[in-house]
Design an enzyme around this catalytic site. Structure first.
Site, PDB file in Angstrom:
ATOM      1  N   HIS A 392      11.115  -1.757  -0.755  1.00  0.00           N
ATOM      2  CA  HIS A 392       9.766  -1.398  -0.827  1.00  0.00           C
ATOM      3  C   HIS A 392       9.021  -2.464  -1.411  1.00  0.00           C
ATOM      4  CE1 HIS A 392       6.202   1.445  -1.605  1.00  0.00           C
ATOM      5  NE2 HIS A 392       5.984   0.602  -3.007  1.00  0.00           N
ATOM      6  N   GLU A 393       9.449  -3.130  -2.257  1.00  0.00           N
ATOM      7  CA  GLU A 393       8.612  -3.998  -3.122  1.00  0.00           C
ATOM      8  C   GLU A 393       8.801  -5.380  -2.020  1.00  0.00           C
ATOM      9  OE1 GLU A 393       6.654  -3.600  -5.245  1.00  0.00           O
ATOM     10  OE2 GLU A 393       7.848  -1.697  -6.128  1.00  0.00           O
ATOM     11  N   HIS A 396       5.551  -5.423  -0.113  1.00  0.00           N
ATOM     12  CA  HIS A 396       4.575  -6.209  -0.843  1.00  0.00           C
ATOM     13  C   HIS A 396       4.580  -7.558  -0.931  1.00  0.00           C
ATOM     14  CE1 HIS A 396       2.723  -2.268  -1.849  1.00  0.00           C
ATOM     15  NE2 HIS A 396       3.978  -1.907  -2.707  1.00  0.00           N
ATOM     16  N   HIS A 399       3.899  -9.262   2.486  1.00  0.00           N
ATOM     17  CA  HIS A 399       2.539  -9.204   2.814  1.00  0.00           C
ATOM     18  C   HIS A 399       1.847 -10.345   1.781  1.00  0.00           C
ATOM     19  CE1 HIS A 399      -1.047  -6.312   3.330  1.00  0.00           C
ATOM     20  NE2 HIS A 399      -1.125  -7.302   3.793  1.00  0.00           N
TER      21      HIS A 399
END
Length: 604
Positions: A392-393, A396, A399
């Site tokens: 998940h991290e 980020h 991105h």
């Protein structure tokens, strides 16, 4: 390999920590920049009351402010990362407080810039905006120009600025009560072991195998909220009145319109989300009935919805294997994406991996324009949740990586509206990878399905219910209806009954849940979790169907950073959030996963 959580920060091997040298090689470097920025605060005065005098002065003022901001972000990032390494140490806390103090002083000194830009004749401003020297500031200026109708005269703006701290009081009061003053006491498990009940471990207790422990945790937790319900209810009502006041002061028709304006999101995006979910709740009802049946319960309560329906599913994966698994799962995003990420997670030392004494709990991705994207973890090799948190991290972080490398500083920072798209897409790809990997292992396959279903239930259905609650109570306040404790809790209980139907017993205490959600003090925020997940699921399906074409579109989306409004960015990735299709597709995906789990269950 053991990584004891009670070791001091000094005992942690450097290779297990993030490398902050790209920010500052030493404390001395930090202090040098701190002194330099502090000495330049006075230079803002030479731009005051002069930005409209000439294009050169206009551009110089904007450039000066962005250089100051860029360096300030670098300092803030370093300070907060150092502080989170060990919250018990005074050195990190002092560093963070100094950085925040400098941030406040620079922000105050620069506060005249936007109002002065907005005061420039619009035709002149638009002419200057189109000059090639302003190429990097196009979208920055577009957003400022767009806010002109909602900006008051200098006297009114000064009053609003003076009132800012007072208007934030309801949120601060709730925060202090919720984080500092509420004491949930200790909880005794079935073995007689007592553990302090906290916000941090409440969900873990609700996931306990023992139903009596789950119920005890639920009752004890909400008993404390019940004792403070009048105070919290008053704080929430005051926060809603604050939203209405600011909306009227800024010439918006509603508080929701004011909140959505920042991202240029139309009302129909919000309304379409709520309407689509409300009219398609049967898959959720089917899943909750299935959960009740598989757990062997006569009736389902909220404290029965967190425990995995597959008990005692063993899992073990060390960090290095977790990285390899993530890279393999993310292979659909291309060789370049995976190579950059693997380098960052291993040799690049983007990650602070394991828990140590005093380290901040949970996880996040952080960083700034001039640093790698850093990831704080408290990785537990016995928890599959840690693996999903890692991937998940990384969403980020990648991105941020692509945005920072593709965009100039003024347009690199993406909005919250799109932030959860990249992270939840990575989780979706990991889920798909595991379902294929374990297709001949019915038990593990069902475990992954159950995890994804519960994640969608929490992130999509629950957050949409929160969004509808916010909309209702703001509308009631706008109609001059009193927001009493009874009004708030009865409204929320009606929504609970609607969203859960007759699948679950709605305990009276659950109506108090509306009093413990911190996001309600940042109005009309929670819907972004639901839209973000819907968008990421849509992108994942598009990648499956269209392959490289969809991947290329997604990479363009990542690289767009903060150079345009989020709805337009998602259209680049092939997702139209102004259409009900992504939301309806997310509901269909949830329905399919539930059907797969039901079909798989007899073979376990």
């Amino acid at each position: 390999m053991s990584h004891p959580s009670n070791q001091s920060r000094e005992q942690v091997a450097a290779k297990e920590t993030w490398n902050l040298a790209p920010l500052f090689e030493s404390q001395k470097e930090f202090e040098t920049l701190y002194t330099d920025l502090e000495s330049k605060i006075c230079l803002y005065e030479k731009f005051k009351n002069s930005l409209g005098q000439s294009f050169d002065q206009f551009l110089a003022g904007i450039e000066f402010n962005h250089v100051m901001g860029r360096n300030l972000e670098k300092m803030y990032t370093y300070a907060h990362l150092k502080n989170d390494e060990d919250k018990t140490g005074s050195q990190g806390d002092e560093l963070f407080q100094r950085a925040m103090n400098l941030y406040t002083r620079i922000s105050h000194a620069a506060s005249f810039i936007v109002p002065e830009i907005q005061a420039i004749d619009k035709a002149t401003l638009e002419k200057w905006q189109k000059k090639k020297e302003c190429a990097d500031y196009q979208f920055y200026l577009e957003k400022i120009i767009r806010k002109i109708p909602h900006t008051r005269n200098a006297e009114a703006e000064e009053l609003l600025a003076m009132a800012k701290e007072s208007l934030g009081a309801p949120g601060r009061i709730f925060g202090q009560l919720n984080n500092a003053d509420l004491n949930f006491k200790t909880l005794e498990d079935e073995n007689g072991k007592s553990t302090p009940l906290t916000h941090g471990n409440f969900t873990r207790f609700l996931s306990h195998d023992s139903r009596s422990v789950r119920k005890k945790a639920f009752d004890q937790y909400y008993r404390i909220y019940d004792r403070h319900k009048h105070t919290i209810g008053s704080a929430l009502a005051a926060s809603i009145q604050k939203d209405l006041f600011l909306a009227k002061a800024r010439h918006f028709n509603t508080a929701r319109q004011a909140a959505l304006f920042q991202d240029n999101v139309s009302d129909k995006v919000y309304d379409s989300l709520v309407a689509s979910v409300k009219s398609n709740l049967s898959p959720l009802y089917n899943y909750l009935n299935f959960r009740k049946k598989t757990l062997g319960l006569d009736e389902l309560h909220i404290y029965d919805t967190y425990v995995p329906i597959l008990r005692n599913q063993a899992f073990h994966m060390g960090y290095d294997e977790a990285v390899a698994t993530c890279i393999e799962a993310l292979s659909p995003l291309g060789e370049e994406y995976c190579k950059i990420l693997e380098q960052g997670l291993t040799q690049g030392r983007w990650v602070d991996k394991y828990e140590n004494k005093g380290k901040r709990s949970r996880a996040y991705s952080s960083g700034c324009y001039d640093s790698p994207p850093y990831i704080l973890l408290n990785y537990d090799e016995h928890s599959i949740n840690s693996l999903f948190t890692l991937i998940h991290e990384t969403g980020h972080s990648m991105h941020s990586y692509y945005a920072n490398h593709a965009q100039p500083y003024p347009s690199h920072d993406y909005t919250i509206f799109v932030a959860e798209v990249a992270s939840t897409l990575n989780e979706t790809l990991l889920g798909q990878f595991f379902l294929k990997k374990y297709e001949t292992d019915p038990r593990m396959n069902a475990y992954i399905l159950n995890r994804e279903i519960d994640n969608i239930r929490a992130t999509f259905f629950r957050q949409t219910m929160f969004a509808e609650f916010e909309d209702i109570i703001h509308h009631m306040a706008a109609q001059n209806k009193a927001l009493t404790l009874e009004t708030l809790t009865s409204t929320y209980k009606q929504l609970l009954t609607r969203y859960f139907g007759d699948t679950m017993v709605i305990d009276d205490a659950l109506a108090l849940e509306c009093l413990r959600i911190p996001h309600f003090y940042s109005s009309f925020y929670v819907y972004k979790y639901a839209t973000g997940l819907a968008a990421s699921l849509d992108i994942a399906q598009r990648i499956q169907k269209k392959g490289q074409e969809a991947v290329d579109d997604y990479m363009t989306f990542l690289k767009s950073g903060g150079s345009m409004f989020p709805i337009d960015q998602l259209k680049i990735a092939g997702v139209d959030m102004e259409s009900p299709d992504p939301v309806n597709s997310a509901i269909d995906h949830f329905k399919t996963r539930v059907e797969q789990l039901e079909k798989q269950w007899p073979s376990i």
